[in-house]
Design an enzyme around this catalytic site. Sequence first.
Site, PDB file in Angstrom:
ATOM      1  N   ASP A  58       0.902  -1.195  -0.507  1.00  0.00           N
ATOM      2  CA  ASP A  58      -0.127  -0.327  -0.262  1.00  0.00           C
ATOM      3  C   ASP A  58       1.096   0.851  -0.137  1.00  0.00           C
ATOM      4  O   ASP A  58       0.668   2.441   0.072  1.00  0.00           O
ATOM      5  CB  ASP A  58      -0.731   0.225   0.859  1.00  0.00           C
ATOM      6  CG  ASP A  58      -1.001  -0.060   2.818  1.00  0.00           C
ATOM      7  OD1 ASP A  58       0.682  -0.287   2.492  1.00  0.00           O
ATOM      8  OD2 ASP A  58      -1.031  -0.120   3.991  1.00  0.00           O
ATOM      9  N   SER A  59       2.010   1.197   0.060  1.00  0.00           N
ATOM     10  CA  SER A  59       3.739   2.274  -0.462  1.00  0.00           C
ATOM     11  C   SER A  59       2.746   2.863  -1.733  1.00  0.00           C
ATOM     12  O   SER A  59       3.171   4.036  -1.489  1.00  0.00           O
ATOM     13  CB  SER A  59       4.266   1.201   0.000  1.00  0.00           C
ATOM     14  OG  SER A  59       4.808   0.361  -0.946  1.00  0.00           O
ATOM     15  N   ASP A  97      -1.154  -6.122   0.057  1.00  0.00           N
ATOM     16  CA  ASP A  97      -1.285  -5.488   0.848  1.00  0.00           C
ATOM     17  C   ASP A  97      -2.180  -5.493   1.316  1.00  0.00           C
ATOM     18  O   ASP A  97      -3.229  -5.508   0.096  1.00  0.00           O
ATOM     19  CB  ASP A  97      -0.669  -4.151   1.726  1.00  0.00           C
ATOM     20  CG  ASP A  97       0.526  -4.110   2.013  1.00  0.00           C
ATOM     21  OD1 ASP A  97       0.679  -4.671   3.002  1.00  0.00           O
ATOM     22  OD2 ASP A  97       1.227  -3.417   1.541  1.00  0.00           O
ATOM     23  N   LYS A 127      -0.896  -9.334   2.550  1.00  0.00           N
ATOM     24  CA  LYS A 127      -0.197  -9.062   4.220  1.00  0.00           C
ATOM     25  C   LYS A 127      -0.989  -8.253   4.788  1.00  0.00           C
ATOM     26  O   LYS A 127      -2.038  -6.955   4.169  1.00  0.00           O
ATOM     27  CB  LYS A 127       1.191  -8.724   3.872  1.00  0.00           C
ATOM     28  CG  LYS A 127       1.797  -7.593   4.434  1.00  0.00           C
ATOM     29  CD  LYS A 127       3.505  -7.089   4.225  1.00  0.00           C
ATOM     30  CE  LYS A 127       3.676  -6.549   3.795  1.00  0.00           C
ATOM     31  NZ  LYS A 127       2.891  -4.733   4.779  1.00  0.00           N
ATOM     32  N   GLU A 129      -1.268  -5.913   8.527  1.00  0.00           N
ATOM     33  CA  GLU A 129      -0.259  -5.451   9.353  1.00  0.00           C
ATOM     34  C   GLU A 129      -1.242  -5.950  11.240  1.00  0.00           C
ATOM     35  O   GLU A 129      -1.986  -5.416  10.974  1.00  0.00           O
ATOM     36  CB  GLU A 129      -0.236  -3.651   9.293  1.00  0.00           C
ATOM     37  CG  GLU A 129       0.542  -3.496   7.887  1.00  0.00           C
ATOM     38  CD  GLU A 129       0.948  -2.312   8.176  1.00  0.00           C
ATOM     39  OE1 GLU A 129       0.378  -1.477   8.595  1.00  0.00           O
ATOM     40  OE2 GLU A 129       1.429  -1.635   7.244  1.00  0.00           O
ATOM     41  N   GLU A 196      10.194  -4.965   9.771  1.00  0.00           N
ATOM     42  CA  GLU A 196      10.301  -3.307   9.852  1.00  0.00           C
ATOM     43  C   GLU A 196      10.885  -2.662  10.514  1.00  0.00           C
ATOM     44  O   GLU A 196       9.716  -2.423  11.797  1.00  0.00           O
ATOM     45  CB  GLU A 196       9.015  -2.841   8.589  1.00  0.00           C
ATOM     46  CG  GLU A 196       9.205  -1.138   8.360  1.00  0.00           C
ATOM     47  CD  GLU A 196       8.220  -0.952   7.522  1.00  0.00           C
ATOM     48  OE1 GLU A 196       7.160  -1.896   7.458  1.00  0.00           O
ATOM     49  OE2 GLU A 196       8.470   0.890   7.208  1.00  0.00           O
TER      50      GLU A 196
END
Length: 291
Positions: A58-59, A97, A127, A129, A196
């Site tokens: 999602d970056s 993501d 993925k 978080e 991270e």
Amino acid sequence: MSVYGIPQAKQETQEPAVTTATIRAAKGQRKIAMVTAYDYASALMVDAAGVDIVLVGDSFGMVMLGRPDTISVTLEEVIHHARAVVAGVRRALVVSDMPFMTYEGGPAQAMENAARLLRASGVRAVKIEGGNIVAPQVKALVEAGIPVMGHIGLTPQRAAVLGGFKVQGKTAAADRILEEDALTLQEAGCFSLLLEAMPPAVAEIVSASLRIPTIGIGAGASCDGQVLVLHDMLGLLEGHLPRFVKQYAHLAAEGREAVARYVREVREGTFPAAEHCYSMPEEEERILRGK
Ligand code: KIV
């Protein structure tokens, strides 16, 4: 090639496709290379370069859409980018993501949104978080047949409560929370875990305590693999970079120079040259010109 230079089909490859089983089996055998991609051209490029995992991170909200963070990224936007990446990848495992607030609501919400993402984009793994708190979602997804990569440490979707994009696990107590999170996510069924922004010693301890591979970003060399954001490693954007980024190219500068050359040549009339033009029979041209 089409008139725009777009390959009509993905290159066939003899190499077997990377699966979550390949990734699990790599632990202790060889390092895993992962990189982000957000569109068809970059997906073709990174897959041909031999990466194991392509992450539709999602970056893209930041590096492609120019937003200050990833919070505003929507599921529709992720699907849009993920479809383009899947179209370009032949061999690597494509992981996408799940964006902010598409899974935090609980297992049912996570299942519904992950199913939409997989069906609409063709990615085969997601993925998410978070630590302990998302373990029920991971368990539900994995039981439903959706492979999940976990993500702990600096979790950008939670940057507001973490006090910004800050290194995590800097105290022994914080380290123990990360260790617990990692073990819980492994038991919930994650096939791998992204670590991270944490001190290398923390990532080393976490990696050694798990059966599943860890993929680090700003977490040192002891992780079972590494990931970088493509725009950072290729120098596609200029400006401040975190210290963990290694730039393997400076494409923003090269691209600027190339486009400036093009602008010059258009203004000078040296582009297009004869080799860039379509020919026609001389006789036909004479008739056309009325001579
Ligand atoms: O969205 C992203 O690009 C990420 C990075 C940590 C690789 O999750």
